[in-house]
Design an enzyme around this catalytic site. Sequence first.
Site, PDB file in Angstrom:
ATOM      1  N   LYS A 120      61.944  91.392  11.346  1.00  0.00           N
ATOM      2  CA  LYS A 120      63.352  92.184  12.028  1.00  0.00           C
ATOM      3  C   LYS A 120      63.970  93.095  11.162  1.00  0.00           C
ATOM      4  O   LYS A 120      64.386  94.198  11.279  1.00  0.00           O
ATOM      5  CB  LYS A 120      64.126  91.444  12.759  1.00  0.00           C
ATOM      6  CG  LYS A 120      63.439  90.968  14.157  1.00  0.00           C
ATOM      7  CD  LYS A 120      64.167  90.661  15.436  1.00  0.00           C
ATOM      8  CE  LYS A 120      63.501  90.379  16.544  1.00  0.00           C
ATOM      9  NZ  LYS A 120      64.047  89.968  17.659  1.00  0.00           N
ATOM     10  N   LYS A 202      52.984  89.969  18.838  1.00  0.00           N
ATOM     11  CA  LYS A 202      53.159  89.537  20.110  1.00  0.00           C
ATOM     12  C   LYS A 202      54.056  90.509  21.086  1.00  0.00           C
ATOM     13  O   LYS A 202      54.384  91.675  20.353  1.00  0.00           O
ATOM     14  CB  LYS A 202      53.990  88.129  19.917  1.00  0.00           C
ATOM     15  CG  LYS A 202      55.666  88.765  19.902  1.00  0.00           C
ATOM     16  CD  LYS A 202      56.473  87.546  19.864  1.00  0.00           C
ATOM     17  CE  LYS A 202      57.588  87.773  19.989  1.00  0.00           C
ATOM     18  NZ  LYS A 202      58.339  88.382  21.046  1.00  0.00           N
ATOM     19  N   LYS A 205      60.121  92.584  23.829  1.00  0.00           N
ATOM     20  CA  LYS A 205      60.953  93.619  24.189  1.00  0.00           C
ATOM     21  C   LYS A 205      61.342  94.774  23.202  1.00  0.00           C
ATOM     22  O   LYS A 205      61.713  95.684  23.796  1.00  0.00           O
ATOM     23  CB  LYS A 205      62.367  92.692  24.644  1.00  0.00           C
ATOM     24  CG  LYS A 205      62.633  92.168  25.733  1.00  0.00           C
ATOM     25  CD  LYS A 205      63.817  91.607  26.026  1.00  0.00           C
ATOM     26  CE  LYS A 205      63.860  89.949  25.816  1.00  0.00           C
ATOM     27  NZ  LYS A 205      64.824  89.656  24.824  1.00  0.00           N
TER      28      LYS A 205
HETATM   29  N1  ATP Z   1      54.719  87.444  23.662  1.00  0.00           N
HETATM   30  C1  ATP Z   1      55.532  86.408  24.007  1.00  0.00           C
HETATM   31  N2  ATP Z   1      54.638  85.244  24.702  1.00  0.00           N
HETATM   32  C2  ATP Z   1      55.252  84.358  24.859  1.00  0.00           C
HETATM   33  N3  ATP Z   1      56.471  83.937  24.830  1.00  0.00           N
HETATM   34  C3  ATP Z   1      57.215  84.846  24.356  1.00  0.00           C
HETATM   35  C4  ATP Z   1      56.745  86.109  23.967  1.00  0.00           C
HETATM   36  N4  ATP Z   1      57.732  86.807  23.356  1.00  0.00           N
HETATM   37  C5  ATP Z   1      59.014  86.095  23.754  1.00  0.00           C
HETATM   38  N5  ATP Z   1      58.782  85.111  24.118  1.00  0.00           N
HETATM   39  C6  ATP Z   1      59.565  83.933  24.650  1.00  0.00           C
HETATM   40  O1  ATP Z   1      60.648  84.440  25.354  1.00  0.00           O
HETATM   41  C7  ATP Z   1      61.870  83.948  25.171  1.00  0.00           C
HETATM   42  C8  ATP Z   1      62.967  85.091  24.995  1.00  0.00           C
HETATM   43  O2  ATP Z   1      62.679  85.714  23.635  1.00  0.00           O
HETATM   44  P1  ATP Z   1      63.423  86.924  23.388  1.00  0.00           P
HETATM   45  O3  ATP Z   1      64.667  87.251  24.050  1.00  0.00           O
HETATM   46  O4  ATP Z   1      63.519  86.918  21.548  1.00  0.00           O
HETATM   47  O5  ATP Z   1      62.355  87.812  23.802  1.00  0.00           O
HETATM   48  P2  ATP Z   1      61.484  89.051  22.667  1.00  0.00           P
HETATM   49  O6  ATP Z   1      60.664  89.645  23.715  1.00  0.00           O
HETATM   50  O7  ATP Z   1      60.928  88.621  21.564  1.00  0.00           O
HETATM   51  O8  ATP Z   1      62.663  90.111  22.262  1.00  0.00           O
HETATM   52  P3  ATP Z   1      62.780  90.814  21.016  1.00  0.00           P
HETATM   53  O9  ATP Z   1      62.035  91.430  20.667  1.00  0.00           O
HETATM   54  O10 ATP Z   1      64.197  91.409  21.283  1.00  0.00           O
HETATM   55  O11 ATP Z   1      63.175  89.577  20.149  1.00  0.00           O
HETATM   56  C9  ATP Z   1      61.709  82.833  24.118  1.00  0.00           C
HETATM   57  O12 ATP Z   1      61.680  81.379  24.544  1.00  0.00           O
HETATM   58  C10 ATP Z   1      60.527  83.455  23.236  1.00  0.00           C
HETATM   59  O13 ATP Z   1      59.750  82.419  22.580  1.00  0.00           O
HETATM   60 MG    MG Z   2      62.211  87.495  20.146  1.00  0.00          MG
END
Ligand code: ATP
Ligand code: MG
Length: 335
Positions: A120, A202, A205
């Site tokens: 990040k 992955k 968001k």
């Molecule tokens: N691609 C993915 N596949 C499965 N689980 C995920 C994935 N992305 C995030 N998660 C899970 O979703 C939950 C929320 O994570 P988080 O809020 O960081 O989302 P994010 O999509 O990674 O957002 P950001 O990019 O802002 O970090 C955590 O338990 C994380 O492990």
């Molecule tokens: Mg995340």
Amino acid sequence: MSRSDTSNPARRIFSGMQPSGRLHLGNYLGALRQWVRGQREESCIFCVVDLHALTVPYDVSVLRTRIRESAALYVAAGIDPDTSIVFVQSRVRAHAELTWLLDCITPLGWLNRMTHFKEKSAKAKGNAGAGLFTYPVLQAADILLYETTHVPVGDDQRQHIELCRDIAQSFNHRFGEVFVLPEARISKTGARIMSLTDPTSKMSKSDPNPNGVIGLLDPPSRIRKKFARAVTDSRTEVRFDPERPGVYNLLSIYGAVTGESEAAIEAHFEGKLYGHLKKEVADAVIALVEPIQKRYNALMEDPAELDRLLDRGALRAADIADRTLKRAQEAMGLR
Ligand SMILES: Nc1ncnc2c1ncn2[C@@H]1O[C@H](COP(=O)(O)OP(=O)(O)OP(=O)(O)O)[C@@H](O)[C@H]1O
Ligand SMILES: [Mg+2]
């Protein structure tokens, strides 16, 4: 008194998501779906971790909307706010307070090893704030405040939960037994959903390319379009082959949504083309999200009720969190 109000249950589940963007299919399959499943047997606490969302660039009014949207999606996905505690992190002050105490005992070297920070901060191109570096300590405070035994998360969070255990262990060793050591709970399927446009990263968001991400609130036509454009390869047979990450990801999504085994899925798609696979994955995902979207829309029609629900959640959470914070303060010599 519901089970969630007890101060020391045998099993305590805590998890959260950042309102840093709109929740997506990876968030659902990796985390939210597991949260819903455990609710009846276990004492569960689910948080919209808005303080974490301040660690990346954001728009003030968009954040305000996303906080409420995330909470409504938890409930729409099946979290029962009477059984589980649902709240917004910044409403419970103990999170920020315990973070400072833990910041002071966490070696810098431990934080330097966090791959999330490396990824990040590289994206922030020199503009990362100190909060991005210490964010795993805030996450540790979130978990430890609730005497959490299990943290249902996606695979990418494994390292942060390990760090949380290390911090808790080091605290307990130096100041006496205050914290429960938590374990990550990572599901067998759906724990790592990949981007549809770059299946080696992955689904996130924070991905600036919206075509790689299936939003839980995307209309069916957009979901179909995104799957139709998903990156695959020049081969034809539909197989679970990790060497072909695009097709592997589509099949993994199909498996996580339908619950079918790899062998059954390969048999089902035998002799069929990628176009067929994409259509069926889209159909399965649309069938999954449509009822969630319906419940979400109904909840958003009554924002006052949602606010009441979150106020109640914050009071219940603070009751538990304040007690743990007090014990940590006493152990450290502040009281
Ligand atoms: N691609 C993915 N596949 C499965 N689980 C995920 C994935 N992305 C995030 N998660 C899970 O979703 C939950 C929320 O994570 P988080 O809020 O960081 O989302 P994010 O999509 O990674 O957002 P950001 O990019 O802002 O970090 C955590 O338990 C994380 O492990
Ligand atoms: Mg995340």
